[in-house]
Design an enzyme around this catalytic site. Structure first.
Site, PDB file in Angstrom:
ATOM      1  N   ASP A 128       6.779  12.494  -7.969  1.00 53.82           N
ATOM      2  CA  ASP A 128       7.475  12.261  -9.239  1.00 53.82           C
ATOM      3  C   ASP A 128       6.471  12.037 -10.371  1.00 53.82           C
ATOM      4  O   ASP A 128       6.836  11.635 -11.461  1.00 53.82           O
ATOM      5  CB  ASP A 128       8.471  11.107  -9.127  1.00 53.82           C
ATOM      6  CG  ASP A 128       7.829   9.767  -8.839  1.00 53.82           C
ATOM      7  OD1 ASP A 128       6.585   9.665  -8.800  1.00 53.82           O
ATOM      8  OD2 ASP A 128       8.579   8.788  -8.641  1.00 53.82           O
ATOM      9  N   ASP A 173       4.741   8.558  -3.726  1.00 53.30           N
ATOM     10  CA  ASP A 173       4.954   7.783  -4.943  1.00 53.30           C
ATOM     11  C   ASP A 173       3.894   6.695  -4.996  1.00 53.30           C
ATOM     12  O   ASP A 173       3.377   6.259  -3.967  1.00 53.30           O
ATOM     13  CB  ASP A 173       6.346   7.156  -4.975  1.00 53.30           C
ATOM     14  CG  ASP A 173       6.729   6.642  -6.364  1.00 53.30           C
ATOM     15  OD1 ASP A 173       6.116   7.082  -7.364  1.00 53.30           O
ATOM     16  OD2 ASP A 173       7.641   5.802  -6.460  1.00 53.30           O
ATOM     17  N   GLY A 174       3.583   6.273  -6.196  1.00 49.68           N
ATOM     18  CA  GLY A 174       2.631   5.193  -6.391  1.00 49.68           C
ATOM     19  C   GLY A 174       2.896   4.512  -7.704  1.00 49.68           C
ATOM     20  O   GLY A 174       3.530   5.072  -8.595  1.00 49.68           O
ATOM     21  N   ASP A 223       9.072   4.971  -3.149  1.00 51.32           N
ATOM     22  CA  ASP A 223       9.028   3.939  -4.182  1.00 51.32           C
ATOM     23  C   ASP A 223       9.114   2.560  -3.536  1.00 51.32           C
ATOM     24  O   ASP A 223       8.350   1.654  -3.893  1.00 51.32           O
ATOM     25  CB  ASP A 223      10.167   4.144  -5.185  1.00 51.32           C
ATOM     26  CG  ASP A 223      10.157   3.103  -6.279  1.00 51.32           C
ATOM     27  OD1 ASP A 223       9.202   3.082  -7.076  1.00 51.32           O
ATOM     28  OD2 ASP A 223      11.103   2.273  -6.318  1.00 51.32           O
ATOM     29  N   GLU A 229      -0.630   7.102  -7.580  1.00 54.41           N
ATOM     30  CA  GLU A 229       0.024   8.395  -7.352  1.00 54.41           C
ATOM     31  C   GLU A 229      -0.929   9.333  -6.605  1.00 54.41           C
ATOM     32  O   GLU A 229      -0.531  10.034  -5.673  1.00 54.41           O
ATOM     33  CB  GLU A 229       0.458   9.031  -8.676  1.00 54.41           C
ATOM     34  CG  GLU A 229       1.541   8.281  -9.421  1.00 54.41           C
ATOM     35  CD  GLU A 229       2.944   8.452  -8.871  1.00 54.41           C
ATOM     36  OE1 GLU A 229       3.136   9.098  -7.814  1.00 54.41           O
ATOM     37  OE2 GLU A 229       3.874   7.935  -9.507  1.00 54.41           O
ATOM     38  N   HIS A 248      13.520   8.095  -9.278  1.00 56.90           N
ATOM     39  CA  HIS A 248      14.682   7.205  -9.438  1.00 56.90           C
ATOM     40  C   HIS A 248      15.950   7.995  -9.762  1.00 56.90           C
ATOM     41  O   HIS A 248      16.749   7.605 -10.597  1.00 56.90           O
ATOM     42  CB  HIS A 248      14.405   6.153 -10.508  1.00 56.90           C
ATOM     43  CG  HIS A 248      13.125   5.418 -10.263  1.00 56.90           C
ATOM     44  ND1 HIS A 248      12.972   4.480  -9.266  1.00 56.90           N
ATOM     45  CD2 HIS A 248      11.915   5.517 -10.866  1.00 56.90           C
ATOM     46  CE1 HIS A 248      11.730   4.023  -9.282  1.00 56.90           C
ATOM     47  NE2 HIS A 248      11.069   4.642 -10.235  1.00 56.90           N
TER      48      HIS A 248
END
Length: 170
Positions: free
Chosen positions: A72, A12-13, A137, A50, A127
């Site tokens: 994501d 994640d980023g 995250d 990301e 999320h």
């Protein structure tokens, strides 16, 4: 069955403000081993972070591996799975005749890594309660909030911040 190590990677980023201070996080799982990675930059974008999450994880692999990479980011997943990034590279980092592809520096790094490893990229809803995605995250947000982050030199060179205005009285 493959002889190569089977690695699972979650990434994640994000950037606070987009652009703004940014961070990335990755969780790597191999057999009973777990490695968490994170880092950040003082001014960057969500999409760059990301990409950096995936790059940072794949760069840690010492031998060619079979990797299942969860992201994501539709930008990352679709650009790889639908062949867009390879097409952009083949077209001189152009999406079409008039539009340049974004982030060619990071896409070039990621595409080279995808050639070294067999990577299956799977999109996971962010999320949404996936524990490893949630951990990524947390890592990325914490990294983005660190003081004294280094510059994302390529991004900052292409997007210079205006200097302070000079108010001269005559």
């Amino acid at each position: 069955m493959s002889e190569r190590p089977q690695v699972i990677v979650y990434t994640d980023g994000g950037a606070l403000g987009n652009p703004g201070p940014g961070g990335y996080g990755a969780v790597m799982l191999y057999n009973q081993h777990r490695k968490e990675l994170s880092g950040g930059y003082r001014l960057t974008t969500n999409n760059r972070m990301e990409l950096m999450a995936a790059i940072s994880a794949l760069e840690k692999l010492k031998t060619p591996c079979d990797v299942t990479l969860y992201t994501d980011s539709r930008y990352v997943a679709d650009s790889i799975n639908l062949g867009w990034a390879r097409r952009w590279r083949a077209n001189g980092w152009r999406k079409n005749k008039t539009e340049l592809a974004m982030n060619p520096d990071l896409w070039e790094r990621l595409l080279r890594l995808l050639e070294q490893h067999k990577v299956r990229v799977l999109w996971v809803k962010g999320h949404a309660g996936n524990a490893e995605n949630e951990r990524c995250d947390q890592l990325s947000v914490a990294a983005a909030r660190q003081p004294g982050l280094p510059p994302d030199e390529v991004y900052e060179r292409a997007n210079p911040k205006p200097g302070p205005s000079v108010n001269r009285m005559s």
